[in-house]
Motif scaffolding. Structure first.
Motif, PDB file in Angstrom:
ATOM      1  N   ALA A 199       0.866  -1.180   0.000  1.00  0.00           N
ATOM      2  CA  ALA A 199       0.000   0.000   0.000  1.00  0.00           C
ATOM      3  C   ALA A 199       0.906   1.235   0.000  1.00  0.00           C
ATOM      4  O   ALA A 199       2.057   1.171   0.430  1.00  0.00           O
ATOM      5  CB  ALA A 199      -0.886  -0.004   1.237  1.00  0.00           C
ATOM      6  N   ASP A 200       0.389   2.359  -0.463  1.00  0.00           N
ATOM      7  CA  ASP A 200       1.177   3.591  -0.493  1.00  0.00           C
ATOM      8  C   ASP A 200       1.757   3.905   0.884  1.00  0.00           C
ATOM      9  O   ASP A 200       2.948   4.206   1.011  1.00  0.00           O
ATOM     10  CB  ASP A 200       0.324   4.775  -0.953  1.00  0.00           C
ATOM     11  N   GLU A 201       0.908   3.838   1.908  1.00  0.00           N
ATOM     12  CA  GLU A 201       1.352   4.165   3.266  1.00  0.00           C
ATOM     13  C   GLU A 201       2.434   3.200   3.743  1.00  0.00           C
ATOM     14  O   GLU A 201       3.377   3.600   4.436  1.00  0.00           O
ATOM     15  CB  GLU A 201       0.167   4.146   4.243  1.00  0.00           C
ATOM     16  N   GLU A 202       2.318   1.927   3.387  1.00  0.00           N
ATOM     17  CA  GLU A 202       3.307   0.933   3.780  1.00  0.00           C
ATOM     18  C   GLU A 202       4.653   1.223   3.116  1.00  0.00           C
ATOM     19  O   GLU A 202       5.707   1.188   3.766  1.00  0.00           O
ATOM     20  CB  GLU A 202       2.809  -0.462   3.399  1.00  0.00           C
ATOM     21  N   ALA A 203       4.624   1.541   1.821  1.00  0.00           N
ATOM     22  CA  ALA A 203       5.860   1.873   1.109  1.00  0.00           C
ATOM     23  C   ALA A 203       6.492   3.131   1.696  1.00  0.00           C
ATOM     24  O   ALA A 203       7.715   3.191   1.889  1.00  0.00           O
ATOM     25  CB  ALA A 203       5.579   2.059  -0.382  1.00  0.00           C
ATOM     26  N   GLN A 204       5.682   4.114   2.011  1.00  0.00           N
ATOM     27  CA  GLN A 204       6.192   5.346   2.617  1.00  0.00           C
ATOM     28  C   GLN A 204       6.839   5.062   3.971  1.00  0.00           C
ATOM     29  O   GLN A 204       7.899   5.616   4.294  1.00  0.00           O
ATOM     30  CB  GLN A 204       5.076   6.377   2.756  1.00  0.00           C
ATOM     31  N   GLN A 205       6.226   4.184   4.752  1.00  0.00           N
ATOM     32  CA  GLN A 205       6.776   3.820   6.056  1.00  0.00           C
ATOM     33  C   GLN A 205       8.096   3.070   5.900  1.00  0.00           C
ATOM     34  O   GLN A 205       9.040   3.302   6.643  1.00  0.00           O
ATOM     35  CB  GLN A 205       5.770   2.987   6.862  1.00  0.00           C
ATOM     36  N   HIS A 206       8.184   2.177   4.923  1.00  0.00           N
ATOM     37  CA  HIS A 206       9.435   1.454   4.664  1.00  0.00           C
ATOM     38  C   HIS A 206      10.565   2.452   4.370  1.00  0.00           C
ATOM     39  O   HIS A 206      11.677   2.316   4.886  1.00  0.00           O
ATOM     40  CB  HIS A 206       9.283   0.507   3.477  1.00  0.00           C
ATOM     41  N   VAL A 207      10.270   3.438   3.520  1.00  0.00           N
ATOM     42  CA  VAL A 207      11.280   4.434   3.146  1.00  0.00           C
ATOM     43  C   VAL A 207      11.695   5.252   4.374  1.00  0.00           C
ATOM     44  O   VAL A 207      12.888   5.443   4.634  1.00  0.00           O
ATOM     45  CB  VAL A 207      10.759   5.362   2.025  1.00  0.00           C
ATOM     46  N   LYS A 208      10.733   5.697   5.139  1.00  0.00           N
ATOM     47  CA  LYS A 208      11.023   6.503   6.338  1.00  0.00           C
ATOM     48  C   LYS A 208      11.880   5.711   7.322  1.00  0.00           C
ATOM     49  O   LYS A 208      12.876   6.222   7.849  1.00  0.00           O
ATOM     50  CB  LYS A 208       9.710   6.930   6.991  1.00  0.00           C
ATOM     51  N   GLN A 209      11.524   4.472   7.553  1.00  0.00           N
ATOM     52  CA  GLN A 209      12.263   3.627   8.495  1.00  0.00           C
ATOM     53  C   GLN A 209      13.683   3.385   7.986  1.00  0.00           C
ATOM     54  O   GLN A 209      14.652   3.520   8.726  1.00  0.00           O
ATOM     55  CB  GLN A 209      11.517   2.303   8.701  1.00  0.00           C
ATOM     56  N   TRP A 210      13.834   3.049   6.695  1.00  0.00           N
ATOM     57  CA  TRP A 210      15.161   2.764   6.138  1.00  0.00           C
ATOM     58  C   TRP A 210      16.061   3.995   6.232  1.00  0.00           C
ATOM     59  O   TRP A 210      17.213   3.896   6.630  1.00  0.00           O
ATOM     60  CB  TRP A 210      15.044   2.289   4.690  1.00  0.00           C
ATOM     61  N   ARG A 211      15.515   5.137   5.866  1.00  0.00           N
ATOM     62  CA  ARG A 211      16.327   6.361   5.869  1.00  0.00           C
ATOM     63  C   ARG A 211      16.711   6.784   7.284  1.00  0.00           C
ATOM     64  O   ARG A 211      17.779   7.350   7.491  1.00  0.00           O
ATOM     65  CB  ARG A 211      15.606   7.473   5.119  1.00  0.00           C
ATOM     66  N   SER A 212      15.863   6.480   8.268  1.00  0.00           N
ATOM     67  CA  SER A 212      16.210   6.835   9.642  1.00  0.00           C
ATOM     68  C   SER A 212      17.360   5.962  10.167  1.00  0.00           C
ATOM     69  O   SER A 212      18.159   6.408  10.984  1.00  0.00           O
ATOM     70  CB  SER A 212      14.990   6.700  10.565  1.00  0.00           C
ATOM     71  N   VAL A 213      17.470   4.730   9.666  1.00  0.00           N
ATOM     72  CA  VAL A 213      18.532   3.814  10.083  1.00  0.00           C
ATOM     73  C   VAL A 213      19.807   4.034   9.275  1.00  0.00           C
ATOM     74  O   VAL A 213      20.910   3.751   9.754  1.00  0.00           O
ATOM     75  CB  VAL A 213      18.046   2.347   9.942  1.00  0.00           C
ATOM     76  N   ASN A 214      19.690   4.542   8.066  1.00  0.00           N
ATOM     77  CA  ASN A 214      20.828   4.658   7.143  1.00  0.00           C
ATOM     78  C   ASN A 214      21.095   6.111   6.777  1.00  0.00           C
ATOM     79  O   ASN A 214      21.283   6.438   5.598  1.00  0.00           O
ATOM     80  CB  ASN A 214      20.553   3.834   5.891  1.00  0.00           C
ATOM     81  N   ARG A 215      21.169   6.966   7.763  1.00  0.00           N
ATOM     82  CA  ARG A 215      21.326   8.412   7.531  1.00  0.00           C
ATOM     83  C   ARG A 215      22.576   8.762   6.709  1.00  0.00           C
ATOM     84  O   ARG A 215      22.584   9.733   5.965  1.00  0.00           O
ATOM     85  CB  ARG A 215      21.350   9.164   8.851  1.00  0.00           C
ATOM     86  N   LEU A 216      23.632   7.986   6.856  1.00  0.00           N
ATOM     87  CA  LEU A 216      24.870   8.306   6.132  1.00  0.00           C
ATOM     88  C   LEU A 216      24.758   8.046   4.634  1.00  0.00           C
ATOM     89  O   LEU A 216      25.467   8.655   3.838  1.00  0.00           O
ATOM     90  CB  LEU A 216      26.038   7.499   6.702  1.00  0.00           C
ATOM     91  N   VAL A 217      23.871   7.143   4.257  1.00  0.00           N
ATOM     92  CA  VAL A 217      23.706   6.810   2.837  1.00  0.00           C
ATOM     93  C   VAL A 217      22.800   7.831   2.161  1.00  0.00           C
ATOM     94  O   VAL A 217      22.983   8.161   1.002  1.00  0.00           O
ATOM     95  CB  VAL A 217      23.139   5.391   2.664  1.00  0.00           C
ATOM     96  N   VAL A 218      21.851   8.336   2.899  1.00  0.00           N
ATOM     97  CA  VAL A 218      20.857   9.242   2.330  1.00  0.00           C
ATOM     98  C   VAL A 218      21.463  10.549   2.049  1.00  0.00           C
ATOM     99  O   VAL A 218      21.967  11.351   2.000  1.00  0.00           O
ATOM    100  CB  VAL A 218      19.642   9.419   3.275  1.00  0.00           C
TER     101      VAL A 218
END
Length: 170
Positions: free
Chosen positions: A151-170
């Motif tokens: 779902a759109d919201e699920e994909a958005q949450q995946h992105v938010k979670q990944w970027r919060s854990v991988n700040r140096l890559v973003v």
């Protein structure tokens, strides 16, 4: 000699390497791989470039937490799936699937874990190269052959979670 380029994806047909040849995608049981035969006095050597795009990306970014996982031999895609689904995720092998063929419940469980790892893999690769949530969602659907639809919201949450854990890559 077979040409190869590390982290050199061509945007069409998911090819990589030189001349759009991606020998990395010749799976261990691939008919193409089995068709390549060494000539007399020659040998075929297959190197394992496991998770090379991911390793290069996190190394260049200096993401020590992910690099540590590589050093410890962890499957980063499984770790990513655990973070995504907040549950234990197994790295299911083809051998495990074969052994579970006569047990429908176990087979279904293994397939569920394999799909969760798949989402972890797409998440790491797509988001590590700056995809937005819509492209990530579409890639999960396409690469899974429609087995995983976020779902759109699920994909958005995946992105938010990944970027919060991988700040140096973003």
């Amino acid at each position: 000699p077979v040409p190869i380029a590390y982290a050199g994806a061509v945007t069409t047909l998911r090819d990589s390497g030189m001349d759009s040849i991606n020998t990395q995608n010749f799976g261990r049981t691939s008919p193409i791989r089995r068709a390549i035969i060494a000539g007399p006095g020659e040998a075929i050597v297959a190197g394992d470039l496991s998770q090379i795009e991911l390793r290069v990306n996190h190394t260049l970014a200096g993401n020590i937490d992910k690099i540590r996982l590589f050093v410890l031999g962890e499957d980063v895609y499984v770790v990513s799936a655990r973070e995504t689904y907040h549950t234990d995720v197994m790295d299911v092998t083809d051998e495990m699937l074969d052994q579970a063929a006569d047990n429908p419940d176990l087979l279904a469980e293994y397939k569920r874990h394999k799909l969760m790892r798949f989402v972890g893999k797409v998440k790491e690769l797509q988001l590590g190269y700056q995809s937005g949530w819509a492209k990530y969602k579409d890639t999960v659907r396409l690469w899974s052959g429609g087995k995983v639809i976020l779902a759109d919201e699920e994909a958005q949450q995946h992105v938010k979670q990944w970027r919060s854990v991988n700040r140096l890559v973003v």
